[in-house]
Design an enzyme around this catalytic site. Structure first.
Site, PDB file in Angstrom:
ATOM      1  N   LYS A  30       0.830  -1.212   0.000  1.00  0.00           N
ATOM      2  CA  LYS A  30       0.000   0.000   0.000  1.00  0.00           C
ATOM      3  C   LYS A  30       0.861   1.257   0.000  1.00  0.00           C
ATOM      4  O   LYS A  30       0.623   2.194  -0.761  1.00  0.00           O
ATOM      5  CB  LYS A  30      -0.917   0.003   1.226  1.00  0.00           C
ATOM      6  CG  LYS A  30      -1.661   1.310   1.395  1.00  0.00           C
ATOM      7  CD  LYS A  30      -2.341   1.438   2.740  1.00  0.00           C
ATOM      8  CE  LYS A  30      -1.416   1.762   3.859  1.00  0.00           C
ATOM      9  NZ  LYS A  30      -1.436   3.111   4.394  1.00  0.00           N
ATOM     10  N   ASN A  31       1.852   1.305   0.866  1.00  0.00           N
ATOM     11  CA  ASN A  31       2.615   2.549   0.998  1.00  0.00           C
ATOM     12  C   ASN A  31       3.482   2.836  -0.220  1.00  0.00           C
ATOM     13  O   ASN A  31       3.800   3.994  -0.496  1.00  0.00           O
ATOM     14  CB  ASN A  31       3.451   2.540   2.281  1.00  0.00           C
ATOM     15  CG  ASN A  31       2.559   2.702   3.507  1.00  0.00           C
ATOM     16  OD1 ASN A  31       1.382   3.046   3.382  1.00  0.00           O
ATOM     17  ND2 ASN A  31       3.111   2.449   4.676  1.00  0.00           N
ATOM     18  N   CYS A 125      -4.391   8.019   9.624  1.00  0.00           N
ATOM     19  CA  CYS A 125      -4.544   7.472  10.971  1.00  0.00           C
ATOM     20  C   CYS A 125      -4.112   8.485  12.010  1.00  0.00           C
ATOM     21  O   CYS A 125      -3.133   9.189  11.838  1.00  0.00           O
ATOM     22  CB  CYS A 125      -3.688   6.223  11.115  1.00  0.00           C
ATOM     23  SG  CYS A 125      -4.454   4.771  10.415  1.00  0.00           S
ATOM     24  N   ARG A 130       1.864  14.290  13.397  1.00  0.00           N
ATOM     25  CA  ARG A 130       2.543  13.895  12.164  1.00  0.00           C
ATOM     26  C   ARG A 130       2.706  15.114  11.278  1.00  0.00           C
ATOM     27  O   ARG A 130       1.997  15.285  10.293  1.00  0.00           O
ATOM     28  CB  ARG A 130       1.748  12.788  11.454  1.00  0.00           C
ATOM     29  CG  ARG A 130       1.584  11.568  12.321  1.00  0.00           C
ATOM     30  CD  ARG A 130       0.734  10.529  11.667  1.00  0.00           C
ATOM     31  NE  ARG A 130       1.451   9.768  10.658  1.00  0.00           N
ATOM     32  CZ  ARG A 130       0.929   8.716  10.044  1.00  0.00           C
ATOM     33  NH1 ARG A 130      -0.286   8.322  10.326  1.00  0.00           N
ATOM     34  NH2 ARG A 130       1.628   8.061   9.139  1.00  0.00           N
ATOM     35  N   ASP A 314       4.679   0.020  11.949  1.00  0.00           N
ATOM     36  CA  ASP A 314       3.383  -0.465  11.455  1.00  0.00           C
ATOM     37  C   ASP A 314       3.099  -1.916  11.860  1.00  0.00           C
ATOM     38  O   ASP A 314       2.018  -2.434  11.584  1.00  0.00           O
ATOM     39  CB  ASP A 314       3.303  -0.325   9.929  1.00  0.00           C
ATOM     40  CG  ASP A 314       3.049   1.121   9.519  1.00  0.00           C
ATOM     41  OD1 ASP A 314       2.848   1.965  10.400  1.00  0.00           O
ATOM     42  OD2 ASP A 314       3.061   1.403   8.298  1.00  0.00           O
ATOM     43  N   ARG A 406      -8.679   0.308   4.865  1.00  0.00           N
ATOM     44  CA  ARG A 406      -7.787   1.275   4.209  1.00  0.00           C
ATOM     45  C   ARG A 406      -6.527   0.593   3.700  1.00  0.00           C
ATOM     46  O   ARG A 406      -5.918   1.057   2.736  1.00  0.00           O
ATOM     47  CB  ARG A 406      -7.354   2.364   5.208  1.00  0.00           C
ATOM     48  CG  ARG A 406      -8.399   3.386   5.541  1.00  0.00           C
ATOM     49  CD  ARG A 406      -7.791   4.480   6.385  1.00  0.00           C
ATOM     50  NE  ARG A 406      -6.441   4.765   5.915  1.00  0.00           N
ATOM     51  CZ  ARG A 406      -5.451   5.221   6.658  1.00  0.00           C
ATOM     52  NH1 ARG A 406      -5.637   5.480   7.912  1.00  0.00           N
ATOM     53  NH2 ARG A 406      -4.260   5.439   6.128  1.00  0.00           N
TER      54      ARG A 406
HETATM   55  C1  UD1 Z   1       4.874   6.390   6.563  1.00  0.00           C
HETATM   56  C2  UD1 Z   1       3.865   5.294   6.365  1.00  0.00           C
HETATM   57  C3  UD1 Z   1       3.323   4.816   7.691  1.00  0.00           C
HETATM   58  C4  UD1 Z   1       4.472   4.410   8.602  1.00  0.00           C
HETATM   59  C5  UD1 Z   1       5.524   5.495   8.680  1.00  0.00           C
HETATM   60  C6  UD1 Z   1       6.782   5.068   9.420  1.00  0.00           C
HETATM   61  C7  UD1 Z   1       2.900   5.867   4.238  1.00  0.00           C
HETATM   62  C8  UD1 Z   1       1.716   6.359   3.507  1.00  0.00           C
HETATM   63  N1  UD1 Z   1       2.784   5.822   5.549  1.00  0.00           N
HETATM   64  O1  UD1 Z   1       4.202   7.455   7.212  1.00  0.00           O
HETATM   65  O2  UD1 Z   1       2.476   3.717   7.452  1.00  0.00           O
HETATM   66  O3  UD1 Z   1       3.973   4.196   9.909  1.00  0.00           O
HETATM   67  O4  UD1 Z   1       5.929   5.894   7.363  1.00  0.00           O
HETATM   68  O5  UD1 Z   1       7.324   3.937   8.839  1.00  0.00           O
HETATM   69  O6  UD1 Z   1       3.893   5.457   3.675  1.00  0.00           O
HETATM   70  N2  UD1 Z   1       8.017  13.765  10.796  1.00  0.00           N
HETATM   71  C9  UD1 Z   1       8.265  15.080  11.092  1.00  0.00           C
HETATM   72  N3  UD1 Z   1       8.198  16.001  10.068  1.00  0.00           N
HETATM   73  C10 UD1 Z   1       7.928  15.643   8.788  1.00  0.00           C
HETATM   74  C11 UD1 Z   1       7.675  14.294   8.493  1.00  0.00           C
HETATM   75  C12 UD1 Z   1       7.730  13.363   9.517  1.00  0.00           C
HETATM   76  O7  UD1 Z   1       8.527  15.444  12.228  1.00  0.00           O
HETATM   77  O8  UD1 Z   1       7.896  16.525   7.921  1.00  0.00           O
HETATM   78  C13 UD1 Z   1       8.075  12.749  11.868  1.00  0.00           C
HETATM   79  C14 UD1 Z   1       6.740  12.067  12.114  1.00  0.00           C
HETATM   80  O9  UD1 Z   1       5.942  12.809  12.980  1.00  0.00           O
HETATM   81  C15 UD1 Z   1       7.188  10.747  12.728  1.00  0.00           C
HETATM   82  C16 UD1 Z   1       8.499  10.470  11.999  1.00  0.00           C
HETATM   83  O10 UD1 Z   1       8.929  11.711  11.464  1.00  0.00           O
HETATM   84  O11 UD1 Z   1       7.441  10.901  14.106  1.00  0.00           O
HETATM   85  C17 UD1 Z   1       8.412   9.443  10.894  1.00  0.00           C
HETATM   86  O12 UD1 Z   1       7.332   9.774  10.064  1.00  0.00           O
HETATM   87  P1  UD1 Z   1       7.292   9.410   8.513  1.00  0.00           P
HETATM   88  O13 UD1 Z   1       8.337   8.384   8.221  1.00  0.00           O
HETATM   89  O14 UD1 Z   1       7.304  10.676   7.747  1.00  0.00           O
HETATM   90  O15 UD1 Z   1       5.891   8.738   8.413  1.00  0.00           O
HETATM   91  P2  UD1 Z   1       4.842   8.888   7.264  1.00  0.00           P
HETATM   92  O16 UD1 Z   1       5.530   9.138   5.966  1.00  0.00           O
HETATM   93  O17 UD1 Z   1       3.773   9.800   7.691  1.00  0.00           O
END
Ligand code: UD1
Length: 439
Positions: A30-31, A125, A130, A314, A406
């Site tokens: 999915k991701n 979620c 985030r 996850d 989802r």
């Molecule tokens: C993606 C995955 C999600 C998974 C996560 C971590 C998708 C659609 N979703 O989510 O299923 O749980 O990776 O493997 O692929 N952060 C910041 N600033 C930013 C971006 C992120 O502070 O601009 C922080 C987030 O709050 C979190 C950490 O970085 O604490 C990791 O987040 P991130 O890897 O970006 O997760 P997602 O891409 O949202």
């Protein structure tokens, strides 16, 4: 594509106690699909994407890109031909994407291709704060102006995008993919440092390269992108879903079953296999299969979630639920998100013991769960509660399964094929019928 407007409220009803046994085919990731379907609009030629998981999140992205004019042809439920040539707008409305966080990939894709994007801020979620500050910082480094407008719309635009050196303060899957999308048609070279290394990062990079991009180093923490003028037609098949596979593996462990996950990349599952072995399961790896044979009683262990190749956040709820049935005390530390233990209260209804302190949950394993009525707090926690229900004595009902849908293709169907008693019901009468049939 599916629409959610006319659907009734559904829940899963489960009769627990049957060990999962057999083989299950794992769907596309999915991701990876979310990044790839967004990236597919960057060519003005048809792009065929295969092994797209048939889940709600991919339908949201497909509807959103169709909404701005992209051609979206469904060949079958897992294959789509996308054509970005007919796109007439760079404006993605909130209504179209409110349900998924990964709508932010449309900013990277539209900005990269048209130098402008207006995309409603992401949903998804609720698992802690985030932010997308690193995405925005990256777009700005490429020369874009970015504003957050009324109604939470991100407006990014640039005269031109120029390659840059971008260092991420934290490892972020989303920011890494989004910057690959935005930079692959920028002028000059971009270097992404402290990049995420998840399998789906490599998959999105391979996909963009198949369309003519020049991205090197995906899968390491330094990614080098040479901007190209345009992207072209391609046919690409998405990798198998690491988390779906991991969920079924834990399903085998928690029910004391024997399940082979098929069409997987065993290397992507190593951190999960390692923990299941520590918990007493037997793991047999094939070329594209992993077989998990459950133990008589699982044993406790400690787990800390980390970016890849660490243990995936996850998979945290699923493995924690299995540890709640293991002998002894386990400690599960969540180091990626800050609010990912909301399922512990739900698990308590089935008799699970967990005490949350900050980013750690201390779990005292019990011998059995008893069936209960619970609600899925989010996608992965929802799947974890289904696994708990499969292991519990008696009947459980899991509400809010829309979260689970989802990210899992035909979750109940695949579980039934492994011998589980699980069904989707939409009212008490159907639930009662299930109880009579299986009780
Ligand atoms: C993606 C995955 C999600 C998974 C996560 C971590 C998708 C659609 N979703 O989510 O299923 O749980 O990776 O493997 O692929 N952060 C910041 N600033 C930013 C971006 C992120 O502070 O601009 C922080 C987030 O709050 C979190 C950490 O970085 O604490 C990791 O987040 P991130 O890897 O970006 O997760 P997602 O891409 O949202």
């Amino acid at each position: 594509m599916k629409s959610e407007e006319t659907e009734t409220v559904e829940e899963y009803i489960v009769k627990g106690g049957t060990p999962l046994k057999g083989e299950v085919r794992i769907s596309g990731a999915k991701n990876a699909a979310l990044g790839i379907l967004a990236g597919a609009i960057m060519a003005d030629e048809p792009v065929t994407v295969e092994n797209v998981p048939d889940v709600r999140d991919t339908h949201v992205i497909l509807n959103a890109i169709e909404g701005v004019g992209a051609g979206v042809k469904e060949v079958d439920k897992n294959t789509y031909i996308i054509n970005g040539k007919s796109i007439h707008s760079i404006d993605i409305q909130y209504e179209q994407v409110k349900k998924i966080r990964a709508s932010y990939y449309l900013i990277g894709a539209l900005l990269g291709k048209y130098h402008e994007a207006k995309v409603a801020l992401p949903g998804g979620c609720d698992i802690g704060s985030r932010p997308i500050d690193m995405h925005i910082k990256g777009f700005k480094a490429l020369g874009a102006e970015v504003d957050i407008m009324a109604g939470g719309v991100v407006w990014a635009r640039a005269e031109k995008l120029t390659g840059a050196n971008i260092y991420f303060d934290m490892v972020s899957v989303g920011a890494t993919i989004n910057l690959m999308l935005a930079a692959c048609m920028a002028e000059g070279d971009t270097i992404l440092e402290n990049a995420a290394k998840e399998p789906h990062i490599v998959d999105v990079a391979n996909f963009l390269n198949a369309m003519g991009a020049s991205i090197k180093g995906a899968g390491t923490d330094v990614i080098r992108i040479k901007g190209v003028e345009k992207l072209h037609s391609a046919t690409y098949s998405i990798i198998p879903d690491q988390i779906e596979a991991g969920t079924f593996m834990v399903g085998a462990a928690i029910t004391g079953g024997d399940v082979t996950v098929c069409d997987v990349i065993p290397k992507h599952l190593e951190s999960i296999s390692a923990k299941l072995m520590e918990m007493g399961c037997t793991i047999e790896e094939g070329d594209d299969t992993v077989r998990v044979i459950g133990a008589k009683r699982l044993t406790s262990t400690n787990i800390k979630t980390l970016p890849y190749p660490g243990f995936p956040t996850d998979m945290q709820p699923q493995i924690a639920v299995a540890l709640a049935l293991a002998k002894g005390t386990s400690m599960v530390t969540e180091s990626v998100f800050d609010n990912r233990f909301r399922y512990i209260d739900e698990l308590a209804r089935m008799g699970g013991h967990g005490k949350v302190e900050g980013n750690t949950v201390y779990i005292d394993g019990v011998e059995k769960f008893s069936g209960a009525q619970v609600a899925a707090p989010d996608l992965r926690a929802g799947a974890a509660l289904v696994l708990a229900a499969l292991a519990a004595e008696g009947f459980s009902e899991i509400e809010d399964i829309i979260y689970i849908q989802r990210g899992y293709e035909d979750f109940d169907g695949k579980l039934r094929s492994l011998g589980a008693s699980i069904q989707i019901v939409s009212d008490d009468r159907e639930a009662q019928k299930f109880r009579l049939k299986t009780g």
